[in-house]
Design a protein around this motif. Structure first.
Motif, mmCIF file in Angstrom:
data_model
loop_
_atom_site.group_PDB
_atom_site.id
_atom_site.type_symbol
_atom_site.label_atom_id
_atom_site.label_comp_id
_atom_site.label_asym_id
_atom_site.label_seq_id
_atom_site.Cartn_x
_atom_site.Cartn_y
_atom_site.Cartn_z
ATOM 1 N N UNK A 142 -1.893 48.435 66.090
ATOM 2 C CA UNK A 142 -0.817 49.406 65.907
ATOM 3 C C UNK A 142 -0.038 49.737 67.172
ATOM 4 N N UNK A 143 -0.657 49.675 68.337
ATOM 5 C CA UNK A 143 0.097 50.005 69.547
ATOM 6 C C UNK A 143 0.530 48.759 70.320
ATOM 7 N N UNK A 144 0.536 47.641 69.645
ATOM 8 C CA UNK A 144 1.070 46.408 70.213
ATOM 9 C C UNK A 144 2.245 45.980 69.323
ATOM 10 N N UNK A 145 3.149 46.950 69.139
ATOM 11 C CA UNK A 145 4.324 46.769 68.282
ATOM 12 C C UNK A 145 3.947 46.289 66.896
ATOM 13 N N UNK A 146 2.895 46.933 66.364
ATOM 14 C CA UNK A 146 2.410 46.654 65.003
ATOM 15 C C UNK A 146 2.192 45.168 64.772
ATOM 16 N N UNK A 147 1.640 44.521 65.748
ATOM 17 C CA UNK A 147 1.340 43.092 65.682
ATOM 18 C C UNK A 147 0.317 42.837 64.593
ATOM 19 N N UNK A 148 0.602 41.928 63.700
ATOM 20 C CA UNK A 148 -0.321 41.598 62.622
ATOM 21 C C UNK A 148 -0.839 40.174 62.790
ATOM 22 N N UNK A 149 -2.118 40.024 62.548
ATOM 23 C CA UNK A 149 -2.783 38.730 62.628
ATOM 24 C C UNK A 149 -3.447 38.485 61.277
ATOM 25 N N UNK A 150 -3.215 37.348 60.702
ATOM 26 C CA UNK A 150 -3.893 36.984 59.456
ATOM 27 C C UNK A 150 -4.805 35.810 59.776
ATOM 28 N N UNK A 151 -6.044 35.920 59.336
ATOM 29 C CA UNK A 151 -7.014 34.866 59.596
ATOM 30 C C UNK A 151 -7.625 34.395 58.284
ATOM 31 N N UNK A 152 -8.032 33.164 58.237
ATOM 32 C CA UNK A 152 -8.684 32.650 57.036
ATOM 33 C C UNK A 152 -10.195 32.697 57.168
ATOM 34 N N UNK A 153 -10.679 33.347 58.206
ATOM 35 C CA UNK A 153 -12.115 33.422 58.443
ATOM 36 C C UNK A 153 -12.607 34.850 58.279
ATOM 37 N N UNK A 154 -13.753 35.006 57.654
ATOM 38 C CA UNK A 154 -14.378 36.325 57.560
ATOM 39 C C UNK A 154 -15.709 36.339 58.298
ATOM 40 N N UNK A 155 -15.934 35.373 59.126
ATOM 41 C CA UNK A 155 -17.194 35.285 59.856
ATOM 42 C C UNK A 155 -16.998 35.364 61.364
ATOM 43 N N UNK A 156 -15.785 35.647 61.802
ATOM 44 C CA UNK A 156 -15.511 35.686 63.239
ATOM 45 C C UNK A 156 -15.448 37.122 63.738
ATOM 46 N N UNK A 157 -15.707 37.254 65.017
ATOM 47 C CA UNK A 157 -15.595 38.559 65.656
ATOM 48 C C UNK A 157 -14.132 38.839 65.971
ATOM 49 N N UNK A 158 -13.791 40.112 66.019
ATOM 50 C CA UNK A 158 -12.398 40.520 66.216
ATOM 51 C C UNK A 158 -11.795 39.888 67.459
ATOM 52 N N UNK A 159 -12.524 39.859 68.555
ATOM 53 C CA UNK A 159 -11.988 39.321 69.800
ATOM 54 C C UNK A 159 -11.671 37.829 69.682
ATOM 55 N N UNK A 160 -12.499 37.086 68.974
ATOM 56 C CA UNK A 160 -12.222 35.660 68.763
ATOM 57 C C UNK A 160 -10.902 35.469 68.019
ATOM 58 N N UNK A 161 -10.710 36.251 66.977
ATOM 59 C CA UNK A 161 -9.489 36.142 66.171
ATOM 60 C C UNK A 161 -8.267 36.529 67.002
ATOM 61 N N UNK A 162 -8.384 37.601 67.771
ATOM 62 C CA UNK A 162 -7.276 38.057 68.618
ATOM 63 C C UNK A 162 -6.903 36.972 69.628
ATOM 64 N N UNK A 163 -7.891 36.407 70.295
ATOM 65 C CA UNK A 163 -7.622 35.371 71.297
ATOM 66 C C UNK A 163 -7.091 34.083 70.670
ATOM 67 N N UNK A 164 -7.568 33.726 69.497
ATOM 68 C CA UNK A 164 -7.053 32.539 68.810
ATOM 69 C C UNK A 164 -5.568 32.662 68.488
ATOM 70 N N UNK A 165 -5.087 33.910 68.441
ATOM 71 C CA UNK A 165 -3.678 34.171 68.154
ATOM 72 C C UNK A 165 -2.885 34.461 69.429
ATOM 73 N N UNK A 166 -3.442 34.057 70.561
ATOM 74 C CA UNK A 166 -2.775 34.112 71.864
ATOM 75 C C UNK A 166 -2.369 35.525 72.282
ATOM 76 N N UNK A 167 -3.221 36.485 71.959
ATOM 77 C CA UNK A 167 -3.004 37.867 72.371
ATOM 78 C C UNK A 167 -4.041 38.193 73.433
ATOM 79 N N UNK A 168 -3.581 38.675 74.587
ATOM 80 C CA UNK A 168 -4.511 39.083 75.644
ATOM 81 C C UNK A 168 -5.227 40.362 75.224
ATOM 82 N N UNK A 169 -6.522 40.384 75.402
ATOM 83 C CA UNK A 169 -7.338 41.563 75.111
ATOM 84 C C UNK A 169 -8.418 41.599 76.179
ATOM 85 N N UNK A 170 -8.542 42.718 76.838
ATOM 86 C CA UNK A 170 -9.474 42.831 77.956
ATOM 87 C C UNK A 170 -10.919 42.572 77.514
#
Length: 107
Positions: free
Chosen positions: A7-35
């Motif tokens: 929500x505070x990254x300009x309402x950036x939405x990520x859609x994934x076809x996996x329900x077995x991954x951790x949030x950070x993996x999905x975020x990084x797979x979508x080329x979003x930097x996350x500390x």
């Protein structure tokens, strides 16, 4: 397909076809930097995400998250992005002290 809204990254939405991954993996797979300072091992709280909606759509707390909750370093509405398995739609935001200086945030 689960959707992650940051929500505070300009309402950036990520859609994934996996329900077995951790949030950070999905975020990084979508080329979003996350500390994350400990290499995604659950040893710190730098990848903390504030869960605004969908806490029920995340897997069970891990032992690392339980430890940080007991130490009062992880609030009830927070999870570690490196530990939380995404099972359904969630709406999250980056904590103020975990924001990167090179990224633009909407709040």
């Amino acid at each position: 397909m689960p959707e992650i809204e940051i929500s505070n990254l300009y309402k950036r939405k990520i859609i994934t076809n996996s329900t077995e991954k951790r949030a950070l993996e999905i975020i990084h797979e979508n080329f979003i930097d996350w500390m994350h300072a400990c290499g995604k091992k659950g040893r710190c709280t730098t990848c903390k995400m504030i869960v605004e909606e969908g806490m029920e759509n995340l897997g069970e707390l891990t032992a690392a998250e339980e430890k940080f909750r007991n130490q009062k370093r992880l609030a009830d509405n927070e999870r570690l992005a490196c530990q939380a398995v995404v099972l359904g739609d969630i709406k999250i935001k980056v904590a103020e002290h975990n924001k990167f200086p090179h990224m633009e945030y909407s709040d």
